[in-house]
Design an enzyme around this catalytic site. Structure first.
Site, PDB file in Angstrom:
ATOM      1  N   HIS A 143      50.314  38.991  45.245  1.00  0.00           N
ATOM      2  CA  HIS A 143      50.558  38.306  46.415  1.00  0.00           C
ATOM      3  C   HIS A 143      50.295  36.865  46.429  1.00  0.00           C
ATOM      4  O   HIS A 143      49.400  36.477  45.448  1.00  0.00           O
ATOM      5  CB  HIS A 143      49.923  38.836  47.516  1.00  0.00           C
ATOM      6  CG  HIS A 143      48.584  38.756  47.704  1.00  0.00           C
ATOM      7  ND1 HIS A 143      47.790  39.099  48.813  1.00  0.00           N
ATOM      8  CD2 HIS A 143      47.484  38.466  46.955  1.00  0.00           C
ATOM      9  CE1 HIS A 143      46.713  39.170  48.709  1.00  0.00           C
ATOM     10  NE2 HIS A 143      46.355  38.580  47.575  1.00  0.00           N
ATOM     11  N   CYS A 162      43.726  31.495  46.434  1.00  0.00           N
ATOM     12  CA  CYS A 162      44.547  32.621  46.862  1.00  0.00           C
ATOM     13  C   CYS A 162      45.974  31.921  47.249  1.00  0.00           C
ATOM     14  O   CYS A 162      47.029  32.840  47.266  1.00  0.00           O
ATOM     15  CB  CYS A 162      44.150  33.510  48.027  1.00  0.00           C
ATOM     16  SG  CYS A 162      42.660  34.510  47.651  1.00  0.00           S
ATOM     17  N   HIS A 168      48.466  35.996  42.645  1.00  0.00           N
ATOM     18  CA  HIS A 168      47.754  36.578  41.761  1.00  0.00           C
ATOM     19  C   HIS A 168      47.815  38.073  42.056  1.00  0.00           C
ATOM     20  O   HIS A 168      48.396  38.307  43.087  1.00  0.00           O
ATOM     21  CB  HIS A 168      46.098  36.170  41.779  1.00  0.00           C
ATOM     22  CG  HIS A 168      45.756  36.268  43.538  1.00  0.00           C
ATOM     23  ND1 HIS A 168      46.167  35.508  44.448  1.00  0.00           N
ATOM     24  CD2 HIS A 168      45.215  37.241  44.210  1.00  0.00           C
ATOM     25  CE1 HIS A 168      45.748  35.764  45.666  1.00  0.00           C
ATOM     26  NE2 HIS A 168      44.950  36.774  45.430  1.00  0.00           N
ATOM     27  N   HIS A 170      45.988  42.304  42.646  1.00  0.00           N
ATOM     28  CA  HIS A 170      44.973  43.370  43.019  1.00  0.00           C
ATOM     29  C   HIS A 170      45.179  44.566  42.632  1.00  0.00           C
ATOM     30  O   HIS A 170      46.368  44.849  42.757  1.00  0.00           O
ATOM     31  CB  HIS A 170      44.732  43.185  44.363  1.00  0.00           C
ATOM     32  CG  HIS A 170      44.364  41.908  45.040  1.00  0.00           C
ATOM     33  ND1 HIS A 170      42.750  41.388  44.993  1.00  0.00           N
ATOM     34  CD2 HIS A 170      44.788  40.848  45.630  1.00  0.00           C
ATOM     35  CE1 HIS A 170      42.847  40.427  45.327  1.00  0.00           C
ATOM     36  NE2 HIS A 170      43.947  39.917  45.746  1.00  0.00           N
ATOM     37  N   ASP A 208      54.164  49.280  44.712  1.00  0.00           N
ATOM     38  CA  ASP A 208      53.349  49.622  43.465  1.00  0.00           C
ATOM     39  C   ASP A 208      54.225  48.576  42.431  1.00  0.00           C
ATOM     40  O   ASP A 208      55.423  48.533  42.366  1.00  0.00           O
ATOM     41  CB  ASP A 208      53.293  50.713  42.947  1.00  0.00           C
ATOM     42  CG  ASP A 208      52.411  50.899  41.586  1.00  0.00           C
ATOM     43  OD1 ASP A 208      51.482  50.025  41.448  1.00  0.00           O
ATOM     44  OD2 ASP A 208      52.700  51.731  40.926  1.00  0.00           O
ATOM     45  N   HIS A 209      53.248  47.563  41.730  1.00  0.00           N
ATOM     46  CA  HIS A 209      53.885  46.587  40.776  1.00  0.00           C
ATOM     47  C   HIS A 209      54.846  45.866  41.224  1.00  0.00           C
ATOM     48  O   HIS A 209      56.000  45.784  40.618  1.00  0.00           O
ATOM     49  CB  HIS A 209      54.601  47.387  39.403  1.00  0.00           C
ATOM     50  CG  HIS A 209      53.267  48.046  38.587  1.00  0.00           C
ATOM     51  ND1 HIS A 209      52.509  49.082  39.009  1.00  0.00           N
ATOM     52  CD2 HIS A 209      52.815  47.598  37.261  1.00  0.00           C
ATOM     53  CE1 HIS A 209      51.643  49.081  38.047  1.00  0.00           C
ATOM     54  NE2 HIS A 209      51.678  48.336  36.957  1.00  0.00           N
ATOM     55  N   GLU A 253      41.120  45.985  49.100  1.00  0.00           N
ATOM     56  CA  GLU A 253      41.593  44.850  48.456  1.00  0.00           C
ATOM     57  C   GLU A 253      41.068  44.403  47.045  1.00  0.00           C
ATOM     58  O   GLU A 253      41.340  44.444  45.790  1.00  0.00           O
ATOM     59  CB  GLU A 253      41.970  43.471  49.100  1.00  0.00           C
ATOM     60  CG  GLU A 253      43.012  42.552  48.315  1.00  0.00           C
ATOM     61  CD  GLU A 253      43.202  41.403  49.122  1.00  0.00           C
ATOM     62  OE1 GLU A 253      44.177  41.223  49.588  1.00  0.00           O
ATOM     63  OE2 GLU A 253      42.223  40.689  49.919  1.00  0.00           O
TER      64      GLU A 253
HETATM   65 NI    NI Z   1      44.286  38.121  46.718  1.00  0.00          NI
END
Ligand code: NI
Length: 264
Positions: A143, A162, A168, A170, A208-209, A253
């Site tokens: 995100h 961010c 990036h 998580h 996901d992904h 997160e």
């Molecule tokens: Ni983040």
């Protein structure tokens, strides 16, 4: 209200091996060289704090009571009912009744049975008919925290790294808690596999992904903060579950940060 919570870890060795002093309450007692299931209870009690000792309760007392009552009761159930599976949701009320009385002037507020590191059931004072079940799921996603209405400089000031243009990632951990009354016949709260399939389809398969900003319509015009991800997951699940109520959505997160939502 002040509460103390104690986790009591135990291994399910046969009844005749479960006697004797607790030799390892940290990793689970009784000690067994054989491969046996390992479970845990978490008991929360409330009461006045003794002004002399500063204690609400010596945690060792909770440990002893839970081992003598709930653990013994559950071990007996599992030993005796080898041909009919024990439903954690269905036995919690009986485990509660066994545990609450020996605590004397303390009030048992909550009893949680940790069936696996990823699945737990709980019952709380006030409504012993209602059981909550919390299951963990995981998904990896990228995100970028960025609000188009703000300048690049403001975005960098608010979101720091961010806001980096290409995003990036998580490894998110999602905990979904549902609530309801166990079936009086089977003791089951819900069909666990069906519940998991709903979460898989409604949430995990969609997130996901993925790059949340670019791939997910939910975040086309919504900054994918952990707060907004949590809210979006609530909306994906609410209405998709049958026979139980969505009670809480928690999204980790990082191992240090989670958001949770319990409804409007
Ligand atoms: Ni983040």
């Amino acid at each position: 209200m002040m509460t103390i919570t104690r986790e009591v870890r135990f291994s399910l060795v046969p009844l005749d091996q479960a006697a004797g002093p607790v030799t390892n309450s940290w990793a689970g007692w009784p000690t067994s060289g054989a491969l046996v299931p390992h479970l845990a209870f978490r008991a929360t009690v409330s009461g006045p704090v003794d002004p002399r000792t500063g204690l609400l309760v010596n945690a060792a007392l909770i440990d002893r009571v839970v081992r003598e009552t709930a653990v013994t009761h559950l071990r007996r159930q599992l030993t005796e009912r080898v041909h009919s599976p024990v439903q954690p949701a269905g036995v919690l009320a009986a485990l509660w009744r066994a545990t609450a009385n020996p605590l004397q002037d303390l009030t048992l507020e909550r009893l949680e049975l940790r069936a696996t590191p990823y699945l737990r059931y709980a019952i709380t004072a006030g409504d012993l008919n209602m059981v909550t079940m919390t299951q963990s799921f995981e998904f990896a996603a990228a995100h970028r925290l960025y609000v188009p209405q703000l300048s690049d400089e403001e975005n960098r000031r608010i979101f720091g790294k961010c806001a980096s243009p290409n995003g990036h990632g998580h490894n998110y951990v999602l905990e979904v808690t549902i609530a309801g009354e166990p079936d009086p016949g089977s003791g089951a709260l819900t069909d666990l596999a069906a519940f998991e399939a709903v979460v898989q389809k409604q949430v995990v398969d969609r997130l996901d992904h993925k790059h949340l900003n670019a791939d997910c319509t939910e975040f086309a015009d919504l900054n994918p903060t952990v707060e907004n991800i949590t809210l979006a997951i609530w909306n994906m699940l609410e209405g998709a579950l049958s026979g139980v109520r969505l009670h809480r959505v928690r999204v980790w997160e990082t191992p240090k940060t989670y958001a949770e939502y319990t409804g409007p």
